[in-house]
Scaffold this motif. Structure first.
Motif, PDB file in Angstrom:
ATOM      1  N   SER A   2       0.839  -1.200   0.000  1.00  0.00           N
ATOM      2  CA  SER A   2       0.000   0.000   0.000  1.00  0.00           C
ATOM      3  C   SER A   2       0.876   1.253   0.000  1.00  0.00           C
ATOM      4  N   ARG A   3       0.434   2.239  -0.770  1.00  0.00           N
ATOM      5  CA  ARG A   3       1.168   3.509  -0.865  1.00  0.00           C
ATOM      6  C   ARG A   3       0.488   4.546   0.017  1.00  0.00           C
ATOM      7  N   ARG A  22       6.762   2.774   7.671  1.00  0.00           N
ATOM      8  CA  ARG A  22       7.650   1.958   6.831  1.00  0.00           C
ATOM      9  C   ARG A  22       7.922   0.611   7.494  1.00  0.00           C
ATOM     10  N   TYR A  26       4.642  -0.462   4.685  1.00  0.00           N
ATOM     11  CA  TYR A  26       4.013   0.430   3.726  1.00  0.00           C
ATOM     12  C   TYR A  26       5.064   1.225   2.957  1.00  0.00           C
ATOM     13  N   GLU A  27       4.707   1.629   1.747  1.00  0.00           N
ATOM     14  CA  GLU A  27       5.517   2.558   0.979  1.00  0.00           C
ATOM     15  C   GLU A  27       5.047   3.971   1.324  1.00  0.00           C
ATOM     16  N   SER A  29       5.372   8.243   1.507  1.00  0.00           N
ATOM     17  CA  SER A  29       5.878   9.532   1.038  1.00  0.00           C
ATOM     18  C   SER A  29       5.466  10.586   2.059  1.00  0.00           C
ATOM     19  N   PHE A  45      -2.364   7.541  -4.366  1.00  0.00           N
ATOM     20  CA  PHE A  45      -2.034   6.836  -3.129  1.00  0.00           C
ATOM     21  C   PHE A  45      -3.238   6.029  -2.675  1.00  0.00           C
ATOM     22  N   ASP A  46      -2.971   5.025  -1.849  1.00  0.00           N
ATOM     23  CA  ASP A  46      -4.045   4.226  -1.264  1.00  0.00           C
ATOM     24  C   ASP A  46      -4.589   4.859   0.001  1.00  0.00           C
TER      25      ASP A  46
END
Length: 230
Positions: A2-3, A22, A26-27, A29, A45-46
């Motif tokens: 998931s972003r 992280r 999760y990825e 930003s 994004f999710d």
């Protein structure tokens, strides 16, 4: 994977959120400004965790624009404002949920996991539900009252659909949280009350010839969708 997009201007909080998320796999930003978040949103994004107290733009406006840019993302606001009206404004701007600062990291991680585990309910093969002039089209995820379509956010739709499945029957808070949000929900359930309040406003009908179903509060238990003829 998931972003996630974290929008938080506080360096200490932002660093802690980014590293903790992280570690959960999760990825992530991280953006420190509203403008940065809006630029980054183009990538999609999710899940978005948005602090409303941003240095450059009004957090509510950022919320509204992020929702328009990413209609399918889960959007949770972080706010130091605990007044119910402030929370309602945030939810009506497009947020799916909220957390009030200071928030415990364990609760935040649990809430993120709960939202990502449970996406919008699907009901492609189920018939529409009719309660008086209210029609809930499960397959198309559309709601109309007296033939006029009303716009509901994802969780508002899921909540109304669950209540409309059994009109006149009391549904407990625990059942609603488990079936509309997540069985392993952690923390406050006030988001349920805020969504109920939003549904009541949207279902209110000024026309006497089109009395709308109403949602009754059962103190200590939950809610019930009343047929307009009752």
């Amino acid at each position: 994977m998931s972003r996630l997009l974290v929008v938080e201007d506080d360096e200490t909080i932002g660093t802690a959120l980014e590293s903790s998320l992280r570690l959960q796999g999760y990825e992530v930003s991280w953006e420190r400004t509203g403008r940065g978040a809006l630029r980054r949103a183009v990538g999609g994004f999710d899940f978005v965790l948005l602090d409303l107290g941003l240095p450059d733009l009004d957090g509510i406006e950022v919320c509204r624009r992020l929702r328009a840019a990413m209609p399918s993302a889960v959007l949770v606001i972080l706010t130091a404002r605990s007044e119910e009206m402030d929370v309602i404004v945030g939810l009506e701007a497009g947020a799916d949920d909220y957390l009030t600062k200071p928030v415990r990291l364990r609760e935040l991680l649990a809430r993120v996991g709960a939202h990502l585990r449970r996406g919008p309910a699907t009901a492609a093969n189920r018939p529409a539900i009719t309660v008086g002039p209210l029609r809930v089209d499960l397959a198309r995820r559309r709601v109309s009252l007296g033939g006029e379509e009303i716009f509901l956010r994802a969780k508002e739709f899921d909540l109304l659909a669950r209540l409309a499945e059994e009109p006149g029957i009391a549904v407990s808070r625990d059942t609603l949280m488990a079936e509309v949000w997540d069985a392993r929900w952690y923390g406050s359930t006030k988001t349920l009350d805020v969504h109920i309040a939003a549904l009541r406003r949207k279902l209110s009908s000024p026309a006497e010839e089109c009395p709308a179903p109403r949602i009754s509060t059962l103190r200590g238990h939950g809610y019930r969708l009343e047929h307009p003829q009752d």
